[in-house]
Design an enzyme around this catalytic site. Structure first.
Site, PDB file in Angstrom:
ATOM      1  N   ASP A   1      34.856  27.883  44.861  1.00 15.83           N
ATOM      2  CA  ASP A   1      35.224  29.291  45.048  1.00 15.83           C
ATOM      3  C   ASP A   1      34.357  30.121  45.823  1.00 15.83           C
ATOM      4  O   ASP A   1      34.551  30.347  46.955  1.00 15.83           O
ATOM      5  CB  ASP A   1      35.670  29.708  43.457  1.00 15.83           C
ATOM      6  CG  ASP A   1      36.112  31.156  43.351  1.00 15.83           C
ATOM      7  OD1 ASP A   1      36.283  31.675  42.455  1.00 15.83           O
ATOM      8  OD2 ASP A   1      36.000  31.943  44.585  1.00 15.83           O
TER       9      ASP A   1
ATOM     10  N   GLY B   1      42.801  34.176  42.019  1.00 14.56           N
ATOM     11  CA  GLY B   1      43.335  35.561  41.677  1.00 14.56           C
ATOM     12  C   GLY B   1      41.903  36.481  41.463  1.00 14.56           C
ATOM     13  O   GLY B   1      40.929  35.809  41.228  1.00 14.56           O
TER      14      GLY B   1
ATOM     15  N   LYS C   1      37.680  29.670  31.294  1.00 18.58           N
ATOM     16  CA  LYS C   1      36.250  30.062  31.685  1.00 18.58           C
ATOM     17  C   LYS C   1      35.162  29.579  30.860  1.00 18.58           C
ATOM     18  O   LYS C   1      35.479  29.431  29.786  1.00 18.58           O
ATOM     19  CB  LYS C   1      36.314  31.708  31.456  1.00 18.58           C
ATOM     20  CG  LYS C   1      37.197  32.319  32.600  1.00 18.58           C
ATOM     21  CD  LYS C   1      36.528  32.292  33.931  1.00 18.58           C
ATOM     22  CE  LYS C   1      37.472  33.225  34.892  1.00 18.58           C
ATOM     23  NZ  LYS C   1      36.744  33.080  36.234  1.00 18.58           N
TER      24      LYS C   1
ATOM     25  N   SER D   1      44.528  32.304  33.945  1.00 18.95           N
ATOM     26  CA  SER D   1      43.020  32.195  33.697  1.00 18.95           C
ATOM     27  C   SER D   1      42.865  32.825  32.358  1.00 18.95           C
ATOM     28  O   SER D   1      43.334  33.816  31.966  1.00 18.95           O
ATOM     29  CB  SER D   1      42.332  32.850  34.629  1.00 18.95           C
ATOM     30  OG  SER D   1      40.977  32.985  34.490  1.00 18.95           O
TER      31      SER D   1
ATOM     32  N   LYS E   1      40.780  32.218  48.189  1.00 16.65           N
ATOM     33  CA  LYS E   1      41.030  33.614  47.837  1.00 16.65           C
ATOM     34  C   LYS E   1      41.103  34.611  48.835  1.00 16.65           C
ATOM     35  O   LYS E   1      39.931  34.791  49.831  1.00 16.65           O
ATOM     36  CB  LYS E   1      39.846  34.363  46.781  1.00 16.65           C
ATOM     37  CG  LYS E   1      40.105  33.700  45.323  1.00 16.65           C
ATOM     38  CD  LYS E   1      38.925  34.336  44.411  1.00 16.65           C
ATOM     39  CE  LYS E   1      39.030  33.630  42.884  1.00 16.65           C
ATOM     40  NZ  LYS E   1      37.708  34.281  42.368  1.00 16.65           N
TER      41      LYS E   1
ATOM     42  N   LYS F   1      43.499  27.645  32.881  1.00 15.26           N
ATOM     43  CA  LYS F   1      42.225  27.652  33.293  1.00 15.26           C
ATOM     44  C   LYS F   1      41.308  28.268  32.389  1.00 15.26           C
ATOM     45  O   LYS F   1      41.581  29.471  31.960  1.00 15.26           O
ATOM     46  CB  LYS F   1      41.974  28.293  34.748  1.00 15.26           C
ATOM     47  CG  LYS F   1      40.730  28.823  35.268  1.00 15.26           C
ATOM     48  CD  LYS F   1      40.776  29.115  36.689  1.00 15.26           C
ATOM     49  CE  LYS F   1      39.848  30.516  36.948  1.00 15.26           C
ATOM     50  NZ  LYS F   1      39.841  30.730  38.139  1.00 15.26           N
TER      51      LYS F   1
ATOM     52  N   ASP G   1      36.385  26.942  34.956  1.00 10.85           N
ATOM     53  CA  ASP G   1      35.644  27.794  35.797  1.00 10.85           C
ATOM     54  C   ASP G   1      34.306  28.432  35.248  1.00 10.85           C
ATOM     55  O   ASP G   1      34.374  28.980  34.333  1.00 10.85           O
ATOM     56  CB  ASP G   1      36.666  29.091  36.204  1.00 10.85           C
ATOM     57  CG  ASP G   1      36.112  29.683  37.459  1.00 10.85           C
ATOM     58  OD1 ASP G   1      36.581  30.770  37.797  1.00 10.85           O
ATOM     59  OD2 ASP G   1      35.059  29.402  37.856  1.00 10.85           O
TER      60      ASP G   1
ATOM     61  N   GLU H   1      35.499  24.351  38.423  1.00  9.72           N
ATOM     62  CA  GLU H   1      35.301  25.194  39.531  1.00  9.72           C
ATOM     63  C   GLU H   1      33.848  25.989  39.377  1.00  9.72           C
ATOM     64  O   GLU H   1      33.621  26.281  38.267  1.00  9.72           O
ATOM     65  CB  GLU H   1      36.575  26.410  39.270  1.00  9.72           C
ATOM     66  CG  GLU H   1      36.471  27.291  40.511  1.00  9.72           C
ATOM     67  CD  GLU H   1      37.819  28.426  40.321  1.00  9.72           C
ATOM     68  OE1 GLU H   1      38.381  28.191  39.172  1.00  9.72           O
ATOM     69  OE2 GLU H   1      37.716  29.300  40.862  1.00  9.72           O
TER      70      GLU H   1
HETATM   71  O1  LIG Z   1      44.297  35.613  37.274  1.00  8.46           O
HETATM   72  C1  LIG Z   1      43.556  36.202  37.895  1.00  8.46           C
HETATM   73  O2  LIG Z   1      43.980  37.038  39.024  1.00  8.46           O
HETATM   74  C2  LIG Z   1      41.875  36.099  37.634  1.00  8.46           C
HETATM   75  C3  LIG Z   1      41.873  34.558  37.985  1.00  8.46           C
HETATM   76  C4  LIG Z   1      40.153  34.336  37.769  1.00  8.46           C
HETATM   77  O3  LIG Z   1      39.848  33.905  36.770  1.00  8.46           O
HETATM   78  N1  LIG Z   1      39.559  35.157  38.594  1.00  8.46           N
HETATM   79  C5  LIG Z   1      38.310  35.156  38.544  1.00  8.46           C
HETATM   80  C6  LIG Z   1      37.403  33.944  39.390  1.00  8.46           C
HETATM   81  O4  LIG Z   1      36.310  33.783  39.023  1.00  8.46           O
HETATM   82  O5  LIG Z   1      38.280  33.178  39.850  1.00  8.46           O
HETATM   83  C7  LIG Z   1      37.587  36.580  38.846  1.00  8.46           C
HETATM   84  C8  LIG Z   1      38.295  37.429  38.351  1.00  8.46           C
HETATM   85  C9  LIG Z   1      37.876  39.008  38.730  1.00  8.46           C
HETATM   86  C10 LIG Z   1      36.761  39.229  39.736  1.00  8.46           C
HETATM   87  C11 LIG Z   1      36.215  38.013  40.109  1.00  8.46           C
HETATM   88  C12 LIG Z   1      36.526  36.713  39.640  1.00  8.46           C
END
Ligand SMILES: O=C(O)CCC(=O)N[C@@H](C(=O)O)c1ccccc1
Length: 365
Positions: free
Chosen positions: A236, A288, A161, A133, A260, A159, A186, A211
């Site tokens: 998500d 994640g 953001k 990500s 998740k 991915k 995402d 996403e």
């Molecule tokens: O690689 C990872 O663990 C993070 C992946 C990621 O982007 N997580 C985001 C999400 O929205 O999915 C997130 C991260 C931290 C807290 C909430 C959401």
């Protein structure tokens, strides 16, 4: 098995670099680790709630409070992994706190039985392809450098953001530079249905999915969006249980699901969501939450289930952390190996864990 108590550990993990999403920028990952002490051994759980309720309603101190006052005290008497959720069902919400407690009890049970998380969940692979990500950056050149670095590391999927003002152009730039990389975006709920035609401008970039473009409660709006945007919609934040996954699929609100375990109340509900999606022919992948090696071990096991046909956000430990609280997960040709030891197959390294622990609390039963 009987629980004698649970130790809460407030952990502060500095990130190697700021991680910016549509709901803010993180430089430190604050989280709770749980150590369940039972008459048959110990187990570890990770509560993925953030310090502030900006991703979901849960937050670290709220999770600690609900664990201390309600969830842990509810587990007196004989308990095992599958009995945790039913014992906690009378308490509404707090899925991340519940999931962490279930994970710790399940880990203790599986270690005592000599069964790995992967075996228990139904893993069919011994290594999984990993996605990564990439946060919102200050400029497109900076984004291209970050993506290039991860492509060089061998990640199977990128991915990005996105948020209003940082979407079509950055995606276009990445697609033009990295023509054949698996790519998805995402939005973390940052758009509204009024943005549908704008989001459809992402269709030419051959994305695997978009996403969570809309707010988590807007299921029907996602179904409307799916009629306008050709790129598959992945949910998500909206998917909180197997039941909500079935409803979202039947309403046409999503064609892919990000699972998740913390968001849905644990790895056993995560497996049920996997099974519901597989029954509907809907692809799933393991999301994640910047987990330490504890949560990462369980996520990699989940990512090895047959319906996880897309690379997950199961990056290597060094994606976010200089030092992990367990032996690091190291990317090997874009894959991570599923732990095979009893339970999670990993345990915290005492010195590292102590160095990142800012507070502990023992909750006796
Ligand atoms: O690689 C990872 O663990 C993070 C992946 C990621 O982007 N997580 C985001 C999400 O929205 O999915 C997130 C991260 C931290 C807290 C909430 C959401």
């Amino acid at each position: 098995m009987k629980l004698t108590g649970v130790e809460l550990r407030w952990v502060e993990m500095p990130l190697k670099s700021p991680f910016r999403t549509s709901f803010g920028t993180q430089t430190v990952r604050s989280l709770l680790l749980l150590r369940a002490v039972t008459d048959e051994g110990e187990g570890w759980g990770e509560c993925v709630a953030m310090a502030d309720p900006v991703y979901s309603p849960e937050y670290t101190e709220g999770s600690a409070d609900v664990l201390r006052r309600f969830l842990v005290p509810a587990l007196t008497g004989p308990v095992d992994g599958v009995s945790v959720a039913p014992r906690l069902a009378r308490f509404h919400g707090h899925r991340m706190a519940k999931g962490a407690l279930e994970m710790a009890v399940l880990d203790a049970e599986l270690r005592a039985r000599g069964v790995s998380f992967g075996r228990e969940l139904g893993a069919v692979r011994d290594r999984v392809p990993c996605g990564v990500s990439v946060g919102i950056m200050n400029s497109i050149p900076e984004l291209l450098d970050a993506v290039g670095g991860h492509v060089d590391e061998g990640y199977a999927r990128i991915k990005l953001k996105i948020e209003p003002g940082w979407d079509v152009e950055p995606v276009r730039a990445v697609r033009e530079r990295f023509g054949d990389v698996l790519l998805q975006v995402d939005a973390n709920t940052a758009y509204t249905l009024a943005d549908a035609r704008h989001l459809a401008r992402l269709d030419p970039f051959d994305l695997l999915l978009i996403e969570q473009p809309l707010p988590e409660e807007e299921i029907l709006a996602h179904a409307e969006l799916a009629k306008i945007v050709r790129t598959p919609i992945c949910l998500d934040e909206s998917i909180t249980s197997a039941r909500s996954a079935a409803d979202a699929i039947r309403l046409g609100a999503c064609q892919v699901v990000n699972i998740k375990p913390g968001r849905v109340g644990g790895y056993l509900e995560a497996r049920r969501i996997h099974d519901v999606c597989a029954a509907h022919g809907v692809a799933v992948w393991c999301g994640g939450m910047l987990e330490t090696g504890i949560g990462r071990a369980a996520n990699v096991a989940l990512a090895a289930l047959p319906g996880c046909t897309l690379p997950g956000d199961t990056s290597a430990s060094d994606r976010y952390y200089q030092v992990d609280v367990t032996e690091p997960f190291v990317l090997d040709e874009g894959h991570l190996t599923v732990p095979t030891g009893p339970g999670l197959g990993v345990t915290p390294l005492p010195d590292v864990l102590d160095a990142v622990t800012v507070k502990t609390e023992w909750i006796p039963l």
